[in-house]
Design a protein around this motif. Structure first.
Motif, PDB file in Angstrom:
ATOM      1  N   TRP A 189      93.302 -42.122  34.752  1.00 52.30           N
ATOM      2  CA  TRP A 189      94.366 -41.159  35.039  1.00 52.30           C
ATOM      3  C   TRP A 189      94.100 -39.809  34.386  1.00 52.30           C
ATOM      4  N   ILE A 190      93.498 -39.803  33.204  1.00 53.22           N
ATOM      5  CA  ILE A 190      93.188 -38.539  32.526  1.00 53.22           C
ATOM      6  C   ILE A 190      92.098 -37.778  33.285  1.00 53.22           C
ATOM      7  N   MET A 191      91.136 -38.506  33.868  1.00 55.17           N
ATOM      8  CA  MET A 191      90.046 -37.869  34.604  1.00 55.17           C
ATOM      9  C   MET A 191      90.491 -37.330  35.962  1.00 55.17           C
ATOM     10  N   LEU A 192      91.509 -37.941  36.545  1.00 49.49           N
ATOM     11  CA  LEU A 192      91.883 -37.646  37.923  1.00 49.49           C
ATOM     12  C   LEU A 192      92.235 -36.178  38.158  1.00 49.49           C
ATOM     13  N   PRO A 193      93.159 -35.557  37.396  1.00 52.24           N
ATOM     14  CA  PRO A 193      93.485 -34.148  37.663  1.00 52.24           C
ATOM     15  C   PRO A 193      92.312 -33.207  37.394  1.00 52.24           C
ATOM     16  N   ILE A 194      91.461 -33.545  36.425  1.00 51.22           N
ATOM     17  CA  ILE A 194      90.294 -32.702  36.146  1.00 51.22           C
ATOM     18  C   ILE A 194      89.348 -32.718  37.335  1.00 51.22           C
ATOM     19  N   ALA A 195      89.113 -33.906  37.880  1.00 50.94           N
ATOM     20  CA  ALA A 195      88.234 -34.026  39.050  1.00 50.94           C
ATOM     21  C   ALA A 195      88.828 -33.311  40.258  1.00 50.94           C
ATOM     22  N   ALA A 196      90.145 -33.416  40.437  1.00 46.09           N
ATOM     23  CA  ALA A 196      90.802 -32.751  41.572  1.00 46.09           C
ATOM     24  C   ALA A 196      90.682 -31.234  41.456  1.00 46.09           C
ATOM     25  N   LEU A 197      90.875 -30.703  40.248  1.00 42.87           N
ATOM     26  CA  LEU A 197      90.748 -29.260  40.044  1.00 42.87           C
ATOM     27  C   LEU A 197      89.317 -28.795  40.296  1.00 42.87           C
ATOM     28  N   ALA A 198      88.339 -29.565  39.816  1.00 41.16           N
ATOM     29  CA  ALA A 198      86.937 -29.211  40.042  1.00 41.16           C
ATOM     30  C   ALA A 198      86.606 -29.209  41.530  1.00 41.16           C
ATOM     31  N   LEU A 199      87.167 -30.149  42.277  1.00 39.56           N
ATOM     32  CA  LEU A 199      86.931 -30.220  43.715  1.00 39.56           C
ATOM     33  C   LEU A 199      87.462 -28.976  44.415  1.00 39.56           C
ATOM     34  N   VAL A 200      88.668 -28.563  44.061  1.00 41.30           N
ATOM     35  CA  VAL A 200      89.282 -27.384  44.681  1.00 41.30           C
ATOM     36  C   VAL A 200      88.492 -26.121  44.332  1.00 41.30           C
ATOM     37  N   LEU A 201      88.155 -25.955  43.059  1.00 42.73           N
ATOM     38  CA  LEU A 201      87.413 -24.771  42.635  1.00 42.73           C
ATOM     39  C   LEU A 201      86.027 -24.731  43.270  1.00 42.73           C
ATOM     40  N   GLY A 202      85.371 -25.896  43.340  1.00 41.67           N
ATOM     41  CA  GLY A 202      84.045 -25.949  43.938  1.00 41.67           C
ATOM     42  C   GLY A 202      84.065 -25.584  45.408  1.00 41.67           C
ATOM     43  N   ALA A 203      85.083 -26.056  46.124  1.00 40.42           N
ATOM     44  CA  ALA A 203      85.209 -25.740  47.546  1.00 40.42           C
ATOM     45  C   ALA A 203      85.368 -24.241  47.767  1.00 40.42           C
ATOM     46  N   THR A 204      85.939 -23.559  46.784  1.00 39.54           N
ATOM     47  CA  THR A 204      86.183 -22.119  46.887  1.00 39.54           C
ATOM     48  C   THR A 204      84.997 -21.290  46.420  1.00 39.54           C
ATOM     49  N   MET A 205      84.329 -21.722  45.345  1.00 39.76           N
ATOM     50  CA  MET A 205      83.358 -20.875  44.657  1.00 39.76           C
ATOM     51  C   MET A 205      81.905 -21.098  45.055  1.00 39.76           C
ATOM     52  N   ILE A 206      81.534 -22.328  45.400  1.00 49.19           N
ATOM     53  CA  ILE A 206      80.114 -22.646  45.580  1.00 49.19           C
ATOM     54  C   ILE A 206      79.585 -22.101  46.901  1.00 49.19           C
ATOM     55  N   ARG A 207      78.433 -21.463  46.815  1.00 46.21           N
ATOM     56  CA  ARG A 207      77.711 -20.982  47.987  1.00 46.21           C
ATOM     57  C   ARG A 207      76.337 -21.628  48.009  1.00 46.21           C
ATOM     58  N   ASN A 208      75.702 -21.627  49.193  1.00 40.83           N
ATOM     59  CA  ASN A 208      74.390 -22.254  49.270  1.00 40.83           C
ATOM     60  C   ASN A 208      73.318 -21.322  48.740  1.00 40.83           C
ATOM     61  N   VAL A 209      72.384 -21.859  47.953  1.00 39.92           N
ATOM     62  CA  VAL A 209      71.284 -21.053  47.407  1.00 39.92           C
ATOM     63  C   VAL A 209      69.934 -21.700  47.717  1.00 39.92           C
ATOM     64  N   THR A 210      69.916 -22.621  48.638  1.00 45.76           N
ATOM     65  CA  THR A 210      68.664 -23.260  49.025  1.00 45.76           C
ATOM     66  C   THR A 210      68.481 -23.145  50.531  1.00 45.76           C
ATOM     67  N   GLU A 211      67.263 -23.319  50.963  1.00 39.51           N
ATOM     68  CA  GLU A 211      66.977 -23.303  52.397  1.00 39.51           C
ATOM     69  C   GLU A 211      67.065 -24.724  52.927  1.00 39.51           C
ATOM     70  N   THR A 212      68.060 -24.997  53.741  1.00 40.62           N
ATOM     71  CA  THR A 212      68.186 -26.326  54.328  1.00 40.62           C
ATOM     72  C   THR A 212      67.273 -26.429  55.539  1.00 40.62           C
ATOM     73  N   ARG A 213      66.840 -27.637  55.841  1.00 41.90           N
ATOM     74  CA  ARG A 213      65.987 -27.839  57.003  1.00 41.90           C
ATOM     75  C   ARG A 213      66.244 -29.212  57.590  1.00 41.90           C
ATOM     76  N   GLU A 214      65.976 -29.321  58.887  1.00 47.21           N
ATOM     77  CA  GLU A 214      66.114 -30.596  59.567  1.00 47.21           C
ATOM     78  C   GLU A 214      65.116 -31.578  58.977  1.00 47.21           C
ATOM     79  N   LEU A 215      65.605 -32.737  58.607  1.00 49.68           N
ATOM     80  CA  LEU A 215      64.733 -33.725  57.976  1.00 49.68           C
ATOM     81  C   LEU A 215      65.174 -35.112  58.412  1.00 49.68           C
ATOM     82  N   PRO A 216      64.329 -35.845  59.129  1.00 47.72           N
ATOM     83  CA  PRO A 216      64.719 -37.191  59.555  1.00 47.72           C
ATOM     84  C   PRO A 216      64.878 -38.115  58.355  1.00 47.72           C
TER      85      PRO A 216
END
Length: 505
Positions: A189-216
């Protein structure tokens, strides 16, 4: 994504091209790395936080000690099986998507574990948690390698070393404090709100910095990796139980399956080359291989002492769970502080001048622990543990930075996955060595007529002797570690030298 973003990852966070004359980290990237470090600390903390709750779980769910151990074993097995796939995910998907997958999995697993009405549901929650945890460390490594210039990576990796080493070390302390005041469900229960906040912030702040490519996705490689690494971890973890005579299966069976699977896995990855699930050609870079071996030896020593010292403190010195955790806390805090200092030193002097004295201190501490007895003072244990963690802090950050920084950019995600996977195997190996030696010597002492307490003390002493011997191997190997700037390391794919900021093609 646009080619410019792939060539200059800093641009994704509002920064400029990272050149030797401009060794800065964009402000946006700094915030994202800080978020990833906090998220990684929280998820990895869960690997060991439940270790002190086993007696309470046994009572509540009416299960045996061997069954209760699955709360930790299932977590480790899932980590070992999933981490090798993270290299593929980071190549195929944007970083933001991978982060959302990792944190969502961890969040759902935490919720399921907190609500668990039965022990099987609790184990299932831990497995779902571990999926997110397994992805997080390679994600953090890959982000840092792509946005932080080589001249500043040491201090950043110093912060990451806090996650790798301090989070598992402080897990039992936090667990003991929570159990003393509340019950085991509050660990989730103590970890739950911290993880939820990190999820929300990450969805807002993180951008891609790598080159993605099709890979089977090579399904056969996924199966081989899961069988190989999980087999090794399970087999090593079972050695201690086998010494006590209550292993589920003979340890050699999962170990044999693991070794055979990894042999076929390696052969297949070499054949797949650029389509490999986990590109083992990273081992063709000498600095990466040597540093990784040294890192694994350090992990063996750390996890081995983490499993034996609590047994010594509780069963020999008579401390309760909370005071055992508090005894180990100063060492964990010291490692956190030293990680920041050592990271900055690495940027100035490189790996070897730090790793050599670090391994010497680790060896001194482990040999010092062989002098512990049933009459030793608690302060003596704290002192030796702090010395050990101080030495390890001079190993982990420099070795991680030297290993991953020596790879060409196209191997960053694979190198990160290899490093994270072998840390799990090394931790399991260290635990297996210490527990097996301790158990065998304890049983031999009891058979010869020694008092139970004295027999256990003999077992703990022998385990520490083995750890001290292993530390001498690390000290000898430290003289072969070298700091090679990323722009001077040969490109293992072409045999040519690749500039650190060269675009990925």
């Amino acid at each position: 994504m646009p080619a410019s973003a792939a060539e200059h990852p800093a641009a994704a966070y509002g920064g400029t091209t990272l050149k030797p004359s401009e060794p800065t980290v964009p402000a946006g990237a700094t915030r994202v790395i800080a978020l990833l470090v906090v998220a990684a600390f929280v998820v990895i903390l869960n690997e060991t936080v439940m270790s002190v709750a086993l007696p309470e779980l046994m009572g509540e769910f009416a299960i045996s000690a061997s069954s209760a151990q699955w709360i930790t074993t299932a977590f480790m097995l899932t980590m070992a099986a999933v981490i090798p796939i993270s290299g593929y995910l980071l190549t195929r998907l944007p970083l933001r998507t991978v982060f959302l997958i990792a944190m969502t999995s961890f969040l759902l697993g935490t919720l399921l574990a907190g609500l668990a009405p039965t022990f099987l549901v609790l184990v299932a929650g831990r497995v779902v948690q571990a999926v997110g945890t397994a992805i997080m460390m390679p994600l953090l490594f890959t982000t840092v390698l792509n946005v932080v210039p080589a001249s500043r990576r040491g201090r950043t990796m110093g912060v990451i070393s806090i996650v790798i080493a301090v989070a598992p070390a402080t897990g039992p302390t936090l667990g003991g404090v929570i159990l003393d005041a509340l019950n085991w469900r509050w660990m989730f229960w103590i970890m739950l709100p911290i993880a939820a906040l990190a999820l929300v912030l990450g969805a807002t702040m993180i951008r891609n910095v790598t080159e993605t490519r099709e890979l089977p996705l090579d399904v056969f490689s996924v199966i081989l990796a899961a069988l190989g690494f999980a087999g090794l971890v399970f087999g090593l973890s079972s050695i201690g139980s086998a010494a006590e005579g209550n292993a589920l299966v003979a340890p050699w069976i999962p170990l044999a399956v693991g070794v055979l699977s990894l042999t076929v896995f390696t052969w297949r990855q070499l054949g797949l080359r650029d389509h490999a699930l986990l590109d083992v050609r990273a081992f063709g870079t000498p600095t990466f291989t040597i540093s990784l071996v040294m890192m694994c030896i350090g992990m063996m020593g750390m996890f081995g002492t983490l499993i034996v010292l609590p047994i010594y403190l509780q069963s020999v010195l008579g401390l309760d769970a909370m005071h055992t955790g508090l005894t180990l806390l100063p060492g964990g805090l010291l490692m956190g502080i030293m990680g920041l200092i050592v990271g900055r030193l690495f940027d100035r002097v490189g790996a070897r001048p730090l790793v050599i004295p670090g391994t010497a201190v680790v060896a001194t501490a482990l040999w010092g622990m062989t002098t512990l007895s049933s009459d030793s003072a608690q302060s003596t244990v704290i002192a030796w543990h702090m010395l050990l963690n101080g030495g390890l802090s001079f190993m982990f950050s420099p070795l991680m930075t030297a290993a991953l920084g020596s790879l060409p950019r196209r191997l960053y995600s694979h190198g990160s996955a290899i490093l994270s996977t072998l840390q799990q195997v090394a931790g399991a190996a260290g635990t297996a060595v210490f527990i097996t030696v301790m158990t065998t010597a304890t049983l031999a002492g009891a058979t010869s007529g020694a008092e139970p307490g004295q027999a256990l003390m003999t077992g703990i002493h022998n385990a520490m002797v083995w750890g001290a011997v292993i530390s001498l191997v690390a000290f000898a190997g430290s003289f072969f570690v070298k700091s090679v700037p990323a722009d001077e390391e040969p490109d293992v794919l072409s045999g040519e030298r690749t500039p650190e900021d060269a675009p990925v093609h």
